[in-house]
Design an enzyme around this catalytic site. Structure first.
Site, PDB file in Angstrom:
ATOM      1  N   ASP A  73       0.814  -1.226   0.000  1.00 23.30           N
ATOM      2  CA  ASP A  73       0.000   0.000   0.000  1.00 23.30           C
ATOM      3  C   ASP A  73       0.839   1.262   0.000  1.00 23.30           C
ATOM      4  O   ASP A  73       2.024   1.226   0.289  1.00 23.30           O
ATOM      5  CB  ASP A  73      -0.873   0.021   1.255  1.00 23.30           C
ATOM      6  N   LYS A 103      -3.773   3.467  -3.176  1.00 20.77           N
ATOM      7  CA  LYS A 103      -5.172   3.783  -3.476  1.00 20.77           C
ATOM      8  C   LYS A 103      -5.334   5.261  -3.712  1.00 20.77           C
ATOM      9  O   LYS A 103      -4.812   6.076  -2.965  1.00 20.77           O
ATOM     10  CB  LYS A 103      -6.048   3.395  -2.287  1.00 20.77           C
ATOM     11  N   MET A 134      -7.903   9.004   9.364  1.00 16.55           N
ATOM     12  CA  MET A 134      -8.376   9.627   8.123  1.00 16.55           C
ATOM     13  C   MET A 134      -9.269  10.835   8.408  1.00 16.55           C
ATOM     14  O   MET A 134     -10.207  11.101   7.671  1.00 16.55           O
ATOM     15  CB  MET A 134      -9.169   8.611   7.274  1.00 16.55           C
TER      16      MET A 134
HETATM   17  N1  SAH Z   1      -4.621  -0.135   8.944  1.00 15.75           N
HETATM   18  C1  SAH Z   1      -4.055   1.137   9.284  1.00 15.75           C
HETATM   19  C2  SAH Z   1      -5.001   2.293   9.052  1.00 15.75           C
HETATM   20  C3  SAH Z   1      -5.387   2.506   7.615  1.00 15.75           C
HETATM   21  S1  SAH Z   1      -6.389   3.894   7.381  1.00 15.75           S
HETATM   22  C4  SAH Z   1      -3.587   1.106  10.740  1.00 15.75           C
HETATM   23  O1  SAH Z   1      -3.887   0.175  11.471  1.00 15.75           O
HETATM   24  O2  SAH Z   1      -2.888   2.033  11.136  1.00 15.75           O
HETATM   25  C5  SAH Z   1      -5.219   5.132   6.933  1.00 15.75           C
HETATM   26  C6  SAH Z   1      -5.105   6.170   8.009  1.00 15.75           C
HETATM   27  O3  SAH Z   1      -4.266   5.697   9.043  1.00 15.75           O
HETATM   28  C7  SAH Z   1      -4.464   7.477   7.576  1.00 15.75           C
HETATM   29  O4  SAH Z   1      -5.364   8.334   6.934  1.00 15.75           O
HETATM   30  C8  SAH Z   1      -4.040   8.039   8.910  1.00 15.75           C
HETATM   31  O5  SAH Z   1      -5.132   8.581   9.607  1.00 15.75           O
HETATM   32  C9  SAH Z   1      -3.611   6.786   9.632  1.00 15.75           C
HETATM   33  N2  SAH Z   1      -2.162   6.564   9.520  1.00 15.75           N
HETATM   34  C10 SAH Z   1      -1.535   5.572   8.888  1.00 15.75           C
HETATM   35  N3  SAH Z   1      -0.198   5.671   9.047  1.00 15.75           N
HETATM   36  C11 SAH Z   1       0.005   6.757   9.813  1.00 15.75           C
HETATM   37  C12 SAH Z   1       1.162   7.386  10.355  1.00 15.75           C
HETATM   38  N4  SAH Z   1       2.382   6.917  10.129  1.00 15.75           N
HETATM   39  N5  SAH Z   1       1.002   8.484  11.118  1.00 15.75           N
HETATM   40  C13 SAH Z   1      -0.226   8.969  11.364  1.00 15.75           C
HETATM   41  N6  SAH Z   1      -1.347   8.437  10.874  1.00 15.75           N
HETATM   42  C14 SAH Z   1      -1.236   7.341  10.123  1.00 15.75           C
END
Ligand code: SAH
Length: 487
Positions: free
Chosen positions: A36, A58, A173
């Site tokens: 991803d 995506k 998000m």
């Molecule tokens: N499965 C992932 C979440 C996917 S949704 C998990 O468990 O973390 C994607 C969202 O995750 C982004 O829009 C943001 O809000 C958050 N996110 C993912 N990586 C991040 C990071 N390194 N720092 C802050 N927010 C993050």
């Protein structure tokens, strides 16, 4: 037909060391990796040479279509008998659509496993110095999506229960809908003075935070132009934030290094820099391909010269294969470098430096295939001799993919050239990412280990920011600590 196997793996939030041991194991073995946008590209460096890498970034507007296409790909590769890793940011079960992927695999009978990961809210909060629960500040914690399938994209949730029933709330998000979220929380009874912290690119050198309250954070975010990926953490635990977290205090925090490499494996310096908080990409990646056969007999020589530690290991392996006892050889061993001499000593034999080479009847030189090209230089040094190629060193092209993703994400702000050879190799390879010495010098500081690498870099068109007084780990760390970054 041999059915494949799919691993749905959580990559963690960013810092590559946060992937689980199990996740790392399967990643190393995968034939195909579907990754991803939010997966740290450096994790791709763990894949085996020749692994197929499929980017599933995506685009928000093509959300649904893309997910179906990803499901189809997983099924196709699974049915084709491949070992597949679906690498997802954070934890695959937290807003990761792992349920849909598992369902697609179930439907066709492809076996799979789900490997959890550190989810962004917990990873980012921890690295920002804020625990998600605390005996005095928060006894409950919820993970909420700040974006929804509803036509407006605004989340449909039980605001009343959330605003008054949960101490710490992490919104994923949520940046785009932040004003709406805060409005709803206040409307349903949350104290407008409740502290809020936003953590962007959590657990990476790019990590940034923004603090406020439920009442004013939306405006602050708009002013600061703060964007995704970010976690919005609402709750009294946010009070525990200090000026800098343990992570942000690391001496090399924020340094994104592309570290030129000319041989296989990780360099010790690069490993040390990572420990001090730098994000280090060693580039490019090499693999050794051993020569299978050797028709020469080792017993006929008076002298054997080794050109690299790999040649030494190869030689002793061949002796074993041919059932030759080393004690039956009368040749004296020589090493072209200290490392080669040490490698011979490892087998309880002695080797001498080249300065001690005397005149002999029959001399054998063993080295990598690259030695063949240096015919004139070699003949000057060795006179009459036989040459045996033990191995070749090849560049693993898939690292260019990692490089491209890092450049796309602006995650290279410093380039380190430890040698003139590294300048040459990096410049040649990085062409495939559309970069030139001039364009690289604009996006990153260039640090050279000494006058030879500096000369090579300047000749190719780099703008060198600094040349180390001594080619040592300490000198490099000092230079990086004092560096004022371009960005
Ligand atoms: N499965 C992932 C979440 C996917 S949704 C998990 O468990 O973390 C994607 C969202 O995750 C982004 O829009 C943001 O809000 C958050 N996110 C993912 N990586 C991040 C990071 N390194 N720092 C802050 N927010 C993050």
């Amino acid at each position: 037909m041999n059915k494949g196997y799919v691993y749905l793996v959580g990559a963690g939030p960013g810092d590559i060391r946060l992937i689980t041991v199990k996740g790392q194991q399967v990643l190393k073995q995968a034939d195909v990796v579907l990754y991803d946008r939010l997966v740290n590209p450096l994790l791709l460096e763990l894949t085996k040479p020749g692994a197929e890498l499929v980017y599933c970034g995506k685009l928000p507007d093509r959300h649904l279509l893309r997910q179906e296409a990803i499901n189809d790909l997983l099924v196709q590769y699974g049915l084709a008998g491949k070992k597949v890793v679906r690498l997802k940011g954070g934890d695959p079960s937290v807003f990761g659509r792992v349920g849909e992927e598992a369902e697609a695999l179930d439907a066709v009978g492809v076996d799979y496993e789900i490997i959890p990961g550190v989810t962004a809210s917990i990873g980012a909060s921890t690295y920002a110095g804020v625990p998600v629960t605390h005996r005095n500040y928060g006894a409950s914690f919820a993970m909420i999506t700040g974006h929804d399938k509803s036509p407006s994209g605004q989340p449909i949730i039980d605001w009343q229960a959330l605003a008054t029933g949960i101490d710490t709330i992490a919104f994923y998000m949520g940046v785009k809908n932040l004003a709406y979220i805060c409005e709803k929380l206040i409307e349903h009874g949350r104290d407008p003075k409740t502290p809020v912290i936003l953590i962007q690119w959590g657990t990476l050198g790019k990590q940034k935070t923004l603090e406020g309250t439920v009442a004013d954070i939306a405006e602050k975010v708009a002013t600061a132009k703060f964007s995704n990926p970010a976690i919005t953490l609402v709750g009294d635990v946010a009070k525990l934030r200090t000026k800098e977290s343990w992570f942000e205090r690391q001496p090399l925090f924020g340094k994104h290094l592309l570290f030129g490499r000319t041989s296989e494996g990780a360099s010790e310096i690069a490993t040390d820099l990572t420990k001090l908080g730098a994000d280090v990409f060693e580039y490019p990646r090499f693999q050794t391909i051993e020569e299978k056969e050797s028709e020469l007999s080792f017993s006929d020589y008076d002298q054997i010269v080794f050109h690299s530690p790999k040649s030494v290991a190869w030689f002793f392996e061949k002796l074993k294969e041919k059932r030759i006892d080393v004690r039956s050889l009368t040749a004296i061993f020589y090493g072209a470098s200290t490392k080669s001499i040490r490698a011979v000593e490892h087998y309880s034999c002695l080797a001498f430096p080249l300065e001690e080479l005397g005149q002999v009847e029959k001399r054998l030189v063993i080295g990598p295939v690259a030695l063949k090209d240096q015919i004139t230089k070699r003949s000057e040094l060795y006179g009459e001799h036989d040459l045996l190629v033990s191995h070749s060193v090849e560049i693993i092209e898939q690292s260019n993919r990692t490089c491209q993703r890092l450049l796309d994400e602006d995650r290279v702000n410093t380039i380190v050239f430890p040698s003139a050879e590294a300048v040459k190799v990096v410049t040649e390879q990085i062409k495939s990412c559309g970069e030139t010495p001039e364009s690289l010098s604009q996006r990153a500081d260039v640090i050279c280990f000494g006058p030879t690498s500096e000369k090579a870099a300047v000749e190719l068109g780099y703008k060198v920011s600094e040349t180390l007084a001594e080619p040592t780990r300490e000198a490099l760390i000092d230079a990086l600590s004092e560096q004022q970054l371009i960005q």
